[in-house]
Enzyme design. Structure first.
Site, mmCIF file in Angstrom:
data_model
loop_
_atom_site.group_PDB
_atom_site.id
_atom_site.type_symbol
_atom_site.label_atom_id
_atom_site.label_comp_id
_atom_site.label_asym_id
_atom_site.label_seq_id
_atom_site.Cartn_x
_atom_site.Cartn_y
_atom_site.Cartn_z
ATOM 1 N N HIS A 46 0.716 -1.266 0.077
ATOM 2 C CA HIS A 46 0.066 0.028 0.112
ATOM 3 C C HIS A 46 0.716 1.265 0.075
ATOM 4 O O HIS A 46 0.931 2.084 -0.879
ATOM 5 C CB HIS A 46 -1.099 0.146 1.318
ATOM 6 C CG HIS A 46 -1.940 1.309 1.388
ATOM 7 N ND1 HIS A 46 -2.384 1.801 0.802
ATOM 8 C CD2 HIS A 46 -1.628 2.020 2.531
ATOM 9 C CE1 HIS A 46 -3.138 3.115 1.177
ATOM 10 N NE2 HIS A 46 -2.586 3.189 2.456
ATOM 11 N N HIS A 70 3.243 7.628 5.435
ATOM 12 C CA HIS A 70 1.996 8.261 6.025
ATOM 13 C C HIS A 70 1.198 7.623 7.083
ATOM 14 O O HIS A 70 0.116 7.960 7.800
ATOM 15 C CB HIS A 70 1.001 8.540 4.845
ATOM 16 C CG HIS A 70 0.289 7.400 4.192
ATOM 17 N ND1 HIS A 70 0.430 6.667 3.366
ATOM 18 C CD2 HIS A 70 -1.042 6.943 4.556
ATOM 19 C CE1 HIS A 70 -0.261 5.950 3.097
ATOM 20 N NE2 HIS A 70 -1.245 5.923 4.025
ATOM 21 N N GLU A 74 0.031 6.353 12.936
ATOM 22 C CA GLU A 74 -0.893 5.775 13.172
ATOM 23 C C GLU A 74 -1.110 4.470 13.515
ATOM 24 O O GLU A 74 -1.586 4.023 14.368
ATOM 25 C CB GLU A 74 -2.045 6.236 12.281
ATOM 26 C CG GLU A 74 -3.481 6.011 12.542
ATOM 27 C CD GLU A 74 -4.460 6.632 11.819
ATOM 28 O OE1 GLU A 74 -4.386 7.006 10.695
ATOM 29 O OE2 GLU A 74 -5.680 6.668 12.477
ATOM 30 N N ASP A 75 -0.382 3.407 12.718
ATOM 31 C CA ASP A 75 -0.657 2.067 12.929
ATOM 32 C C ASP A 75 0.775 1.370 13.470
ATOM 33 O O ASP A 75 0.406 0.232 13.459
ATOM 34 C CB ASP A 75 -0.792 1.634 11.287
ATOM 35 C CG ASP A 75 -2.077 2.460 10.699
ATOM 36 O OD1 ASP A 75 -2.896 2.673 11.627
ATOM 37 O OD2 ASP A 75 -2.216 2.156 9.453
ATOM 38 N N ASP A 136 -3.567 8.223 -1.037
ATOM 39 C CA ASP A 136 -3.841 7.222 -0.139
ATOM 40 C C ASP A 136 -5.179 6.667 -0.614
ATOM 41 O O ASP A 136 -5.380 5.549 -0.796
ATOM 42 C CB ASP A 136 -3.592 7.689 1.049
ATOM 43 C CG ASP A 136 -4.312 6.908 2.346
ATOM 44 O OD1 ASP A 136 -3.826 5.456 2.258
ATOM 45 O OD2 ASP A 136 -4.736 7.243 3.406
ATOM 46 N N ASP A 257 -19.886 13.632 -26.223
ATOM 47 C CA ASP A 257 -18.436 13.616 -25.977
ATOM 48 C C ASP A 257 -18.096 12.089 -25.393
ATOM 49 O O ASP A 257 -17.417 11.970 -24.540
ATOM 50 C CB ASP A 257 -18.048 14.555 -24.840
ATOM 51 C CG ASP A 257 -18.851 14.637 -23.760
ATOM 52 O OD1 ASP A 257 -19.793 13.799 -23.426
ATOM 53 O OD2 ASP A 257 -18.162 15.200 -22.588
HETATM 54 MN MN MN Z 1 -3.094 4.549 4.082
#
Ligand code: MN
Length: 512
Positions: A46, A70, A74-75, A136, A257
């Site tokens: 990811h 990123h 948090e993780d 993300d 279009d």
């Molecule tokens: Mn992420």
């Protein structure tokens, strides 16, 4: 994925740039070791994908590194201090910004969408944070099929209501289109099927047809000595087709279009030349020509559009623009931050082949089929743009242009939000907007008068604070109440909202 898949997109790269991205890559890999995604893949896939999307957008090494990092705060066990020590304040600022944004969540009510969008932009503080968050989300949407079904709809709706809208307002056409087509299938499954079938029945062999027309056009432009150009084509995206069909009572023959060809040239003058050549080659439909170069759209979009019919029976829209316009249409605000200190190379006399390399498309299902895409040399310098500067920069993009009164998102933000309002969160992630200078007491009364009247203490970002503390954008505020607690006269000295003032006065017996 190898880190080279990312670093190869860095243009004008220095040894340090490459080293920085490599170190962020290795750091993220270690930090997330053993973690997997719903798909069962290593979590690192990811992060590498996000880094690659950012690199393909032309972002600089710091933004890419922050993209790789990123999810660390948090993780994982990684602390803000760790990031700061290893990668410096600027990258920490970006990672931290992305982390804060994860608390901005769509709770299933359309009522709050507009303020959520504003909150989303306000919380970002730096345009690069927003760009990382969009990258993300793009990868999360690309892998949404692995996420448990009960979560899919919320994520897809959030994408459509918040992320797509923000990408659109920031002029980031490429990421907007993929996000909306990916969300469409989850949010409106019936409509999605209907539009898809309708489009397929209408454009079954269109890619072959378009390829044929493209060759004819290339030859004609070449014969007319317009030598330096790119052509590409696409079938219309499903979600934007859906919108158009709703307006046209589902009459697909009224959509002109469905098929489009794009001609990208060097100069504005060449755009008008190409238009002349095309109108000579194919019959234009009356009243369909739009000159967005002379009159750009409110989000800054520039191109000439015309609709033509060919002897092979193809009706298609043709979009003509310069390379710079093309880059801006695809990446919007992102292209501005990378353009600011670095101009397009090769836009004068050099041969196109020299500076055109292929940007692997971010888009699979409905992508433009390119002969060659331009890859501009771009470079991000380490701006520490805080709110006022980047917002004013975006604001400036709009000031001299025709603008529709309803579409002036950025101006709104600039005027109302950054100067007057802040956004803070409840511990559950609900959003409360307050005037600048507001305190935990204002927050408490904004939640409920009962909470305000019994406020005993407050925590901001998990730390105990004085009740007169000024709250700041993105703070998470927790109020401690006690049955015995009561407002005091002193509170009147620091509260900012009239609602708090009114309740306090009533409670201390000064009310009316
Ligand atoms: Mn992420």
């Amino acid at each position: 994925m190898d880190v080279k898949e990312i670093t190869k997109h860095l243009t004008n790269r220095s040894e340090e740039d490459i080293k920085l991205v490599e170190e962020a890559f290795t750091f993220a890999e270690k930090a997330h070791a053993g973690m997997t995604r719903y798909s069962g893949e290593p979590y690192m896939n990811h992060l590498a994908a996000v880094g690659k999307i950012l690199a393909e957008m032309g972002m600089g090494p710091r933004t890419i590194s922050a993209g790789l990092l990123h999810d660390t705060i948090e993780d994982t066990e990684v602390t803000p201090e760790d990031i700061k020590n290893k990668f410096g304040e600027e990258i920490l600022f970006l990672v931290d910004g992305v982390t804060k944004l994860s608390s901005v969540r769509y709770y299933g009510s359309d009522r709050h969408n507009e303020s959520l969008r504003k909150l989303f932009v306000a919380t970002s503080q730096d345009i690069r944070v927003l760009i990382i968050k969009l990258a993300d989300r793009l990868h999360n949407m690309q892998t949404l099929q692995y996420v448990p079904a009960e979560k899919q709809l919320r994520i897809a709706r959030e994408t459509l209501e918040i992320y797509v809208a923000v990408a659109h307002r920031l002029g980031m056409g490429k990421i907007r289109k993929e996000l909306e087509d990916l969300s469409f299938a989850y949010v409106y499954p019936e409509e999605y099927k209907r539009v898809k079938q309708l489009l397929e029945s209408k454009t079954g062999k269109s890619n072959e047809l378009l390829e044929k027309e493209r060759k004819i056009l290339q030859k004609r432009l070449f014969d007319a000595k317009l030598l330096d150009f790119n052509t590409s084509y696409r079938v219309k995206g499903l979600f934007s087709l859906y919108h158009k069909l709703k307006r046209k009572d589902w009459d697909i023959d009224g959509v002109y279009d469905l098929l489009a060809m794009r001609v990208v040239v060097n100069t504005v003058e060449d755009c008008y030349r190409a238009l002349g050549i095309i109108h000579e080659l194919w019959r234009p439909l009356p009243g369909r020509m739009k000159d967005y170069i002379a009159f750009p759209k409110p989000n800054g979009y520039k191109s000439i559009h015309t609709t033509v019919t060919t002897p092979n029976g193809v009706i298609m829209e043709i979009q003509i623009r310069t390379r710079k316009m093309h880059h801006e249409a695809e990446f919007g605000v992102a292209s501005h931050i990378t353009y600011k200190d670095h101009t397009v190379s090769g836009n004068t006399s050099s041969h196109s082949a020299k500076f055109m390399s292929l940007i692997p498309s971010l888009f699979r299902p409905f992508t433009w089929k390119n002969g060659a895409e331009d890859h501009f040399q771009t470079r991000t310098t380490p701006h520490q743009d805080k709110i006022p500067r980047w917002i004013s920069q975006i604001g400036n993009m709009y000031t001299n242009k025709e603008k529709s009164s309803t579409d002036d998102f950025i101006e709104d933000i600039k005027k109302d939000f950054f100067s007057n309002r802040i956004f803070v969160f409840t511990p559950k992630g609900d959003v409360v907007d307050l005037p600048v200078g507001a305190t935990p007491v204002d927050f408490a009364y904004a939640i409920h008068s009962e909470i305000g009247d019994h406020t005993a203490g407050a925590k901001v970002n998990k730390k105990l604070v004085q009740l007169e503390t000024e709250l700041r954008n993105g703070d998470i505020v927790e109020i401690e109440t006690k049955k015995t607690a009561k407002p005091t006269k002193k509170w009147l000295n620091f509260v900012k909202t009239s609602m708090a003032r009114k309740h306090i006065k009533t409670a201390i017996g000064e009310g009316d």
